[in-house]
Enzyme design. Structure first.
Site, mmCIF file in Angstrom:
data_model
loop_
_atom_site.group_PDB
_atom_site.id
_atom_site.type_symbol
_atom_site.label_atom_id
_atom_site.label_comp_id
_atom_site.label_asym_id
_atom_site.label_seq_id
_atom_site.Cartn_x
_atom_site.Cartn_y
_atom_site.Cartn_z
ATOM 1 N N LYS A 104 0.834 -1.205 0.000
ATOM 2 C CA LYS A 104 0.000 0.000 0.000
ATOM 3 C C LYS A 104 0.873 1.261 0.000
ATOM 4 O O LYS A 104 2.039 1.211 0.393
ATOM 5 C CB LYS A 104 -0.929 -0.010 1.225
ATOM 6 C CG LYS A 104 -0.222 0.060 2.556
ATOM 7 C CD LYS A 104 -1.174 -0.205 3.719
ATOM 8 C CE LYS A 104 -0.420 -0.181 5.035
ATOM 9 N NZ LYS A 104 -1.213 -0.713 6.144
ATOM 10 N N TYR A 134 17.841 29.905 3.944
ATOM 11 C CA TYR A 134 16.766 30.747 4.470
ATOM 12 C C TYR A 134 16.917 30.959 5.970
ATOM 13 O O TYR A 134 17.190 30.018 6.704
ATOM 14 C CB TYR A 134 15.404 30.122 4.197
ATOM 15 C CG TYR A 134 14.988 30.200 2.748
ATOM 16 C CD1 TYR A 134 14.794 31.434 2.132
ATOM 17 C CD2 TYR A 134 14.784 29.044 2.006
ATOM 18 C CE1 TYR A 134 14.413 31.503 0.798
ATOM 19 C CE2 TYR A 134 14.406 29.108 0.675
ATOM 20 C CZ TYR A 134 14.221 30.342 0.076
ATOM 21 O OH TYR A 134 13.846 30.407 -1.236
HETATM 22 C C1 LIG Z 1 -0.393 -1.733 6.915
HETATM 23 C C2 LIG Z 1 -0.976 -2.991 7.334
HETATM 24 C C3 LIG Z 1 -0.178 -4.138 7.523
HETATM 25 C C4 LIG Z 1 1.326 -4.119 7.441
HETATM 26 O O1 LIG Z 1 1.875 -3.672 8.639
HETATM 27 P P1 LIG Z 1 3.457 -3.672 8.875
HETATM 28 O O2 LIG Z 1 3.586 -3.204 10.277
HETATM 29 O O3 LIG Z 1 4.046 -2.706 7.911
HETATM 30 O O4 LIG Z 1 3.936 -5.046 8.654
HETATM 31 C C5 LIG Z 1 -0.823 -5.335 7.801
HETATM 32 N N1 LIG Z 1 -2.162 -5.393 7.939
HETATM 33 C C6 LIG Z 1 -2.954 -4.309 7.805
HETATM 34 C C7 LIG Z 1 -4.417 -4.463 7.979
HETATM 35 C C8 LIG Z 1 -2.386 -3.070 7.522
HETATM 36 O O5 LIG Z 1 -3.180 -1.992 7.414
#
Ligand SMILES: *Cc1c(COP(=O)(O)O)cnc(C)c1O
Length: 337
Positions: free
Chosen positions: A33, A244
């Site tokens: 994601k 800056y």
């Molecule tokens: C983002 C997410 C993960 C992955 O989590 P990590 O800590 O990066 O391994 C797994 N399950 C769900 C539902 C998530 O939203």
């Protein structure tokens, strides 16, 4: 232009460690994601597929579509079907979700085992099964998410217990074989004998899993590094102030060579990342503020590695590696090395 290097051998090293823990590559669902945690969706998906990973997890259908050919199945965490493909699985995040799904699509039921963010409660599981059946959806799994797996507390055990009760109930209610999963990266490594059907692994695969000392996982290596090229160089006398606000002062008696590099907050590397003294991965000191796409360091190297370990930047910025990584903009070129 600033760019990102992805270290493929570090990525595969991390997947080796993860596969050892899940006991099978087939049980790894790689979480891709948000542009694969800033690493680049397509680049990471391709490497993962080459490694033999068949399951992916994304946020949106759009992300799923971009990588649809590379994976056997893609779990979409928070989107409704617009153009479902055969290997997409949508998440039921509450009872109301069910009526929004068109007939025939594959779904997984998320159970709220204590995080209280998404998912149906234990007492709603029966109702959910009934509604899913009535709506003619293809239920393929049941899962949950932990709120404290990366903290030294007993809450992980409490949620695991709640989930196992939900699993028992689901097994009784289901007419077909379902898959069950509760582990993200941190949760996966808390198991001494993992026996879930799947682990949804994100941050560990990217080599930035931050755990308390007692739960530390060794051997994981960061995959991403941020690089920038020199725009120009100058020798500045002691007392000269750079950038800056003139915040960065050259303090050495003999002056310093200060060079400007082509990256900044417009690339997603924020001023807050460098609040307290910041040094590049090779030790060059930042002089003054990070600006939009010009940042100055005490060096005259043609190219600098701004950072090669997001966890270190996160520590400096009082943030977490997830935030440092996902902030990196999609326009940065991703180069696999
Ligand atoms: C983002 C997410 C993960 C992955 O989590 P990590 O800590 O990066 O391994 C797994 N399950 C769900 C539902 C998530 O939203």
């Amino acid at each position: 232009m600033a760019y990102i290097k992805l270290n493929k051998s570090n990525f595969f090293n991390n997947l080796d460690i993860i596969a050892k823990q899940t006991k099978a590559v087939d049980k790894i669902a790689l979480v891709l994601k948000d542009n694969a945690y800033g690493h680049g969706l397509l680049e990471v998906a391709q490497m993962a597929s080459e490694y033999g990973i068949a399951e992916a997890v994304v946020r949106s259908e759009e992300e799923a579509r971009a990588i649809s050919k590379l994976f056997r199945r893609i779990l979409i965490l928070a989107d409704l079907p617009k153009r479902a493909e055969a290997n997409f699985v949508y998440t039921i995040n509450d009872l109301e979700c069910i009526a929004k799904m068109p007939r025939g699509v594959s779904v997984e039921l998320k159970v709220d085992s204590g995080m209280h963010r998404n998912g149906v409660s234990a007492s709603e599981i029966e109702k959910a099964f009934e509604l899913i059946d009535d709506a003619d959806l293809d239920l393929v799994g049941v899962f949950t998410h932990h709120r404290c797996a990366d903290e030294l507390s007993s809450e992980w055990f409490w949620q695991e217990k709640n989930f196992s009760l939900a699993v028992e109930k689901a097994r009784r209610l289901s007419r077909s074989k379902l898959r069950f999963h509760s582990s993200n990266s941190a949760a996966l490594f808390r198991h001494s004998d993992f026996n879930g059907d799947l682990a949804r692994v994100g941050i560990a695969a990217y080599g930035c899993l931050e755990m308390p000392e007692a739960l530390k996982v060794s051997g994981l290596k960061p995959v991403l590094s941020l690089w920038a090229s020199k725009n120009s160089s100058r020798h500045l006398l002691s007392g000269s102030r750079v950038g800056y606000g003139g915040e960065g002062e050259v303090s050495s008696n003999k002056g310093e060579v200060v060079s400007n590099y082509d990256f900044g907050y417009a690339d997603g590397f924020f001023r807050s990342n460098a609040k307290s003294e910041f040094r590049s991965a090779c030790g060059a000191k930042l002089v003054g503020r990070i600006s939009m796409d010009n940042s100055s360091f005490e060096t005259d190297d043609e190219e600098i590695c701004v950072f090669d370990d997001a966890s270190k930047v996160a520590k400096n910025a009082k943030s977490i590696s997830y935030e440092i990584l996902t902030a990196l903009k999609p326009h940065l070129k991703r180069v696999v090395v």
